[in-house]
Design a protein around this motif. Structure first.
Motif, PDB file in Angstrom:
ATOM      1  N   MET A   1       0.836  -1.196   0.000  1.00 32.60           N
ATOM      2  CA  MET A   1       0.000   0.000   0.000  1.00 32.60           C
ATOM      3  C   MET A   1       0.873   1.249   0.000  1.00 32.60           C
ATOM      4  O   MET A   1       2.070   1.187   0.271  1.00 32.60           O
ATOM      5  CB  MET A   1      -0.880   0.025   1.261  1.00 32.60           C
ATOM      6  CG  MET A   1      -0.095   0.500   2.496  1.00 32.60           C
ATOM      7  SD  MET A   1      -0.997   0.420   4.031  1.00 32.60           S
ATOM      8  CE  MET A   1      -0.360  -1.080   4.726  1.00 32.60           C
ATOM      9  N   ILE A   2       0.223   2.393  -0.288  1.00 37.40           N
ATOM     10  CA  ILE A   2       0.928   3.663  -0.186  1.00 37.40           C
ATOM     11  C   ILE A   2       0.873   4.091   1.282  1.00 37.40           C
ATOM     12  O   ILE A   2      -0.178   4.035   1.908  1.00 37.40           O
ATOM     13  CB  ILE A   2       0.260   4.728  -1.082  1.00 37.40           C
ATOM     14  CG1 ILE A   2       0.387   4.293  -2.548  1.00 37.40           C
ATOM     15  CG2 ILE A   2       0.871   6.102  -0.855  1.00 37.40           C
ATOM     16  CD1 ILE A   2      -0.392   5.156  -3.519  1.00 37.40           C
ATOM     17  N   CYS A  30      -5.676   3.021   1.030  1.00 38.61           N
ATOM     18  CA  CYS A  30      -4.336   3.010   1.638  1.00 38.61           C
ATOM     19  C   CYS A  30      -4.260   3.895   2.884  1.00 38.61           C
ATOM     20  O   CYS A  30      -3.692   3.510   3.897  1.00 38.61           O
ATOM     21  CB  CYS A  30      -3.284   3.484   0.648  1.00 38.61           C
ATOM     22  SG  CYS A  30      -3.277   2.636  -0.922  1.00 38.61           S
ATOM     23  N   CYS A  34      -3.044   2.763   6.595  1.00 38.86           N
ATOM     24  CA  CYS A  34      -1.784   3.257   7.183  1.00 38.86           C
ATOM     25  C   CYS A  34      -2.095   4.294   8.261  1.00 38.86           C
ATOM     26  O   CYS A  34      -1.190   4.940   8.798  1.00 38.86           O
ATOM     27  CB  CYS A  34      -0.831   3.797   6.130  1.00 38.86           C
ATOM     28  SG  CYS A  34      -1.256   5.401   5.459  1.00 38.86           S
ATOM     29  N   CYS A  95      -3.524  10.372  -0.479  1.00 44.29           N
ATOM     30  CA  CYS A  95      -2.113  10.531  -0.821  1.00 44.29           C
ATOM     31  C   CYS A  95      -2.000  11.626  -1.890  1.00 44.29           C
ATOM     32  O   CYS A  95      -2.987  12.239  -2.274  1.00 44.29           O
ATOM     33  CB  CYS A  95      -1.539   9.218  -1.346  1.00 44.29           C
ATOM     34  SG  CYS A  95      -2.224   8.729  -2.941  1.00 44.29           S
ATOM     35  N   THR A 117       2.973  11.974   1.639  1.00 42.71           N
ATOM     36  CA  THR A 117       3.016  10.624   1.088  1.00 42.71           C
ATOM     37  C   THR A 117       4.456  10.138   1.132  1.00 42.71           C
ATOM     38  O   THR A 117       5.344  10.809   0.619  1.00 42.71           O
ATOM     39  CB  THR A 117       2.499  10.625  -0.361  1.00 42.71           C
ATOM     40  OG1 THR A 117       1.239  11.293  -0.378  1.00 42.71           O
ATOM     41  CG2 THR A 117       2.345   9.221  -0.892  1.00 42.71           C
ATOM     42  N   TYR A 120       5.870   3.096  -0.598  1.00 44.76           N
ATOM     43  CA  TYR A 120       5.078   1.872  -0.718  1.00 44.76           C
ATOM     44  C   TYR A 120       5.616   0.926   0.339  1.00 44.76           C
ATOM     45  O   TYR A 120       6.802   0.608   0.336  1.00 44.76           O
ATOM     46  CB  TYR A 120       5.291   1.180  -2.064  1.00 44.76           C
ATOM     47  CG  TYR A 120       5.041   2.020  -3.287  1.00 44.76           C
ATOM     48  CD1 TYR A 120       3.922   2.836  -3.408  1.00 44.76           C
ATOM     49  CD2 TYR A 120       5.927   1.976  -4.356  1.00 44.76           C
ATOM     50  CE1 TYR A 120       3.706   3.583  -4.542  1.00 44.76           C
ATOM     51  CE2 TYR A 120       5.711   2.727  -5.505  1.00 44.76           C
ATOM     52  CZ  TYR A 120       4.603   3.533  -5.588  1.00 44.76           C
ATOM     53  OH  TYR A 120       4.399   4.272  -6.709  1.00 44.76           O
ATOM     54  N   TRP A 129       5.114   0.635   9.835  1.00 42.46           N
ATOM     55  CA  TRP A 129       5.115   0.448   8.390  1.00 42.46           C
ATOM     56  C   TRP A 129       6.542   0.588   7.874  1.00 42.46           C
ATOM     57  O   TRP A 129       7.252   1.511   8.302  1.00 42.46           O
ATOM     58  CB  TRP A 129       4.227   1.495   7.698  1.00 42.46           C
ATOM     59  CG  TRP A 129       2.786   1.357   8.054  1.00 42.46           C
ATOM     60  CD1 TRP A 129       1.832   0.663   7.361  1.00 42.46           C
ATOM     61  CD2 TRP A 129       2.126   1.908   9.201  1.00 42.46           C
ATOM     62  NE1 TRP A 129       0.618   0.742   8.019  1.00 42.46           N
ATOM     63  CE2 TRP A 129       0.768   1.497   9.146  1.00 42.46           C
ATOM     64  CE3 TRP A 129       2.537   2.690  10.278  1.00 42.46           C
ATOM     65  CZ2 TRP A 129      -0.169   1.859  10.101  1.00 42.46           C
ATOM     66  CZ3 TRP A 129       1.618   3.052  11.246  1.00 42.46           C
ATOM     67  CH2 TRP A 129       0.279   2.632  11.152  1.00 42.46           C
ATOM     68  N   GLU A 131       9.151   0.551   4.311  1.00 44.83           N
ATOM     69  CA  GLU A 131       9.222   0.632   2.852  1.00 44.83           C
ATOM     70  C   GLU A 131       9.702  -0.687   2.273  1.00 44.83           C
ATOM     71  O   GLU A 131      10.648  -1.293   2.771  1.00 44.83           O
ATOM     72  CB  GLU A 131      10.183   1.760   2.451  1.00 44.83           C
ATOM     73  CG  GLU A 131      10.260   1.947   0.940  1.00 44.83           C
ATOM     74  CD  GLU A 131      10.889   3.272   0.532  1.00 44.83           C
ATOM     75  OE1 GLU A 131      11.394   3.987   1.415  1.00 44.83           O
ATOM     76  OE2 GLU A 131      10.862   3.582  -0.666  1.00 44.83           O
ATOM     77  N   CYS A 133       9.014  -1.217  -1.528  1.00 43.14           N
ATOM     78  CA  CYS A 133       9.074  -1.109  -2.984  1.00 43.14           C
ATOM     79  C   CYS A 133       9.331   0.335  -3.355  1.00 43.14           C
ATOM     80  O   CYS A 133       8.847   1.249  -2.701  1.00 43.14           O
ATOM     81  CB  CYS A 133       7.758  -1.593  -3.590  1.00 43.14           C
ATOM     82  SG  CYS A 133       7.688  -1.389  -5.389  1.00 43.14           S
ATOM     83  N   GLY A 135       8.917   1.327  -6.617  1.00 41.94           N
ATOM     84  CA  GLY A 135       8.178   1.592  -7.852  1.00 41.94           C
ATOM     85  C   GLY A 135       9.100   1.906  -9.018  1.00 41.94           C
ATOM     86  O   GLY A 135       8.851   2.834  -9.772  1.00 41.94           O
TER      87      GLY A 135
END
Lengths: 226, 320, 165
Positions: A1-2, A30, A34, A95, A117, A120, A129, A131, A133, A135
């Motif tokens: 998710m973002i 998302c 989060c 976001c 924001t 991911y 949370w 990170e 990825c 992208g």
């Protein structure tokens, strides 16, 4: 998710203090998971704004709403449209995508971002949370047995780890961030394929990601004929 | 590494090739445009080392450029090993800089990823890391040996232009003390395969670990494929030792060293003594081809240490 | 300007503080009538939204009263409440409200007197905040007795406050 986090309240309050009709608009996907801009955060922020308005003797009408997704036209239903049109400013807790999409759909409305924001990521445990990825547009996880050096190494080293790896942690944040190079090494060791790490990974093609310009994906098969 | 014939014509390459125990130093460019600062430091090193590393925005602090400083050193008769990090420049800028450096007479380049910008004086900067140090080694190797750019284009100005590739003696760093320990020899091998001619190691404060690493290196016969220069930095005080132990990732200390420094009456002399003992051992260690003497902020002290270590005079420098 | 009695909302856990409040009533212990009790199945039920809403609805002070650490009927609802109260206090402070206006208490079911005492003292604290304005509540305790009444004889009230019930 973002994954995002709420901007400092002072900054948010400055965004909206000159307006009378404010809509705090949350996002149900998302931003909800989060815990940065779902229904609950919209509620807390709206109440904070009400209290701050009273404290500063400002006349502010604060309305709140959370829609399923701010990045999809279909969720801006009649109710949302009416509320958005009625407000002087929309404080979006979506976001960066959500903020821009509201501007696109309602060009006459002023929209301000309520969250930063960040990345991911995955919800590793309650309230945490991380990170996972970046992208980059050209996934290399096959080459690293499912651990991404691009997103998880502070230097995105494809042939890591660097000399700053100590006790399995990254020198940039020795307390909290694991060294991706070390994780990759351990995974390959466990899979009995350490020799594969000898292969020199060539420079990456970054053009599939942000470096190639704003991304665009078009699926002709999914489009409506017009 | 190409052991058959000279690849760059650099003084460092010639010394190593001749089998002489090499000595390199380090010169940190100033945080200003003061060329005299470079000239001053170069004077202390000239004639006392075979070549001097010129750091590239060391610890991510903006400084006089390593190539420009390297050219000033050349003018002073000191051969530079220009350091290039991949932190601040992408493959385009680096290749352009390498061509420029070569055109200005620079023959040694040390390939590094560089300290993360969060440690420096511009922590808000965007980092680049388009390529990593290994890819940089390989890029320079292909530029020199295959005469091509990273993209595959031949290094010449137009189809009828003369092929003029940069003839660079390619260096890389190795850290025998970082984790995972058993990967460190593999990483060295990887750098050799990528095309490194010489290696400079992280400073040694844990000789036991270094001996072990060298043994593994010899087992794989890697010392026959690359020149290894062992990193030595004299400790100035016990405080410096403790600070480095606690704050610098990738440097380990044996308890013995810390204890010696703490107990010494004159800590500076003790630090120097330890360095001299290390050099003595390294001179005899099979597979170690030289010492990289980094006297932090002490270009002045290099001559004395080199003298006492019996490393002077250096073989006469050859201008290529 | 002196406002009338401050409006206090007390979110009380059914298994402890609420029972204690009930007991205080039975024991005919006096506690301020302006304390409005909201019964919760557990203080683990509170969230920032609910706590802030109380202030939006013109509460002057909010108490959250749960079980003592280790004796939550639902194991750790009270521990979570502590965290949520502290989060809500931050949010209040950001919005310009003195976070001292929100406080967490731990009151066992058998402690009628403790409930009465806490309610009394909290009401007193909020009254003082009302009098002197929010800004000064962050000052260290030593000053508080002096400012409390705004009158010369502050020591008496200070002593009264410190008295065990």
């Amino acid at each position: 998710m973002i994954v995002s986090e709420q901007k400092p309240f002072g900054q948010i309050f400055d965004f909206v203090r000159d307006y009378n009709n404010i809509l705090v608009l949350g996002c149900g996907t998302c931003m909800t998971v989060c815990m940065a801009g779902g229904e609950n955060e919209v509620g807390v922020l709206s109440r904070q704004l009400k209290l701050a308005a009273r404290h500063n003797n400002l006349n502010m009408n604060i309305d709140e709403l959370t829609i399923t997704r701010q990045c999809d036209r279909e969720f801006f239903d009649e109710n949302a449209t009416e509320k958005i049109n009625r407000s002087d400013v929309v404080l979006s807790l979506g976001c960066g995508v959500g903020v821009q999409y509201i501007v696109e759909l309602f060009p006459e409305v002023i929209v301000r971002p309520g969250v930063n924001t960040r990345f991911y990521g995955a919800n590793i445990s309650q309230g945490l949370w991380l990170e996972r990825c970046a992208g980059c547009g050209e996934c290399v996880l096959d080459q690293y047995e499912g651990i991404c050096p691009i997103a998880r190494c502070a230097k995105s080293l494809m042939n890591g780890p660097c000399g700053g790896s100590a006790d399995g942690m990254c020198e940039v944040d020795t307390e909290n961030t694991e060294c991706a190079g070390q994780l990759i090494y351990e995974r390959f060791k466990n899979l009995n394929k350490l020799d594969e790490l000898l292969e020199i990974k060539p420079p990456k093609n970054w053009s599939a990601g942000r470096d190639g310009g704003p991304g665009r994906i078009a699926r002709e098969d999914m489009m409506f004929d017009e | 590494m190409n052991r058959n014939s000279e690849v760059s014509g650099s003084n460092l390459e010639r010394v190593l090739r001749s089998g002489e125990f090499a000595l390199t130093g380090e010169l940190g460019p100033p945080k200003s445009a003061d060329r005299n600062n470079v000239i001053e430091k170069a004077k202390y090193l000239k004639g006392n080392v075979d070549a001097a590393n010129i750091t590239d925005n060391q610890t991510a602090i903006a400084r006089l450029s390593s190539i420009a400083s390297g050219v000033i050193c050349l003018e002073q008769g000191l051969e530079p090993v220009v350091q290039i990090t991949t932190r601040d420049r992408n493959r385009l800028a680096i290749q352009s800089d390498v061509l420029g450096a070569a055109a200005l007479g620079i023959k040694n380049i040390l390939c590094l990823t560089g300290d993360h910008q969060s440690f420096g004086n511009h922590p808000d900067a965007k980092n680049v890391f388009d390529i990593d140090s290994l890819q940089l080694v390989n890029m320079l190797y292909k530029m020199r040996e295959e005469k091509i750019f990273e993209c595959g284009d031949v290094i010449r100005n137009g189809k009828k232009g003369r092929v003029a590739e940069p003839r660079i003696f390619i260096g890389a760093a190795a850290n025998p003390f970082a984790e995972p320990l058993d990967y460190r020899v593999m990483r060295l091998e990887k750098k050799i395969n990528a095309g490194a001619d010489f290696i400079q190691t992280q400073v040694i404060y844990n000789m036991e670990r270094f001996r072990q690493w060298m043994q593994d290196v010899r087992e794989k016969k890697l010392h026959e494929k690359v020149y290894i220069l062992a990193g030595v930095t004299p400790l100035k005080s016990a405080r410096m030792a403790r600070y480095m132990k606690e704050n610098v990732s990738g440097i380990t200390f044996t308890e013995d060293i810390i204890r010696r420094m703490e107990r010494a009456e004159d800590q500076k002399t003790e630090g120097r003594k330890i360095a001299l003992e290390q050099i003595e051992e390294l001179k005899k260690m099979e597979g170690v081809h030289g010492v990289h003497l980094m006297a932090i902020g002490g270009e002045k002290s290099v001559q004395g240490i080199a003298e006492e270590a019996g490393l002077l005079p250096r073989p006469p420098a050859v201008t290529g | 300007m002196l406002k009338k009695k401050p409006k206090i909302i007390a979110f009380c856990c059914h298994y402890c503080a609420f029972t204690a409040a009930d007991l205080a009533g039975t024991m005919r212990l006096q506690y301020p009538a302006n304390v409005n009790i909201v019964r919760l199945p557990c203080t683990g039920k509170v969230n920032a939204n609910m706590l802030l809403q109380a202030f939006v609805d013109e509460a002057d002070g909010v108490m959250v009263a749960g079980c003592e650490p280790g004796s939550c009927h639902f194991l750790e609802g009270n521990v979570r409440a502590v965290k949520r109260v502290s989060f809500a206090r931050e949010k209040l402070s950001e919005a310009g409200i003195n976070p001292e206006r929100l406080e967490m208490f731990h009151i066992p079911a058998s402690e009628g007197p403790l409930f009465a005492k806490s309610a009394k003292e909290f009401t007193e604290k909020i009254s003082q905040l009302e009098k002197k304005g929010d800004g000064e509540a962050d000052e260290p305790d030593s000053d508080e007795t002096g400012v409390e009444t705004g009158e010369t004889d502050s020591r008496e009230i200070g002593a009264e406050k410190g008295e065990p019930d």
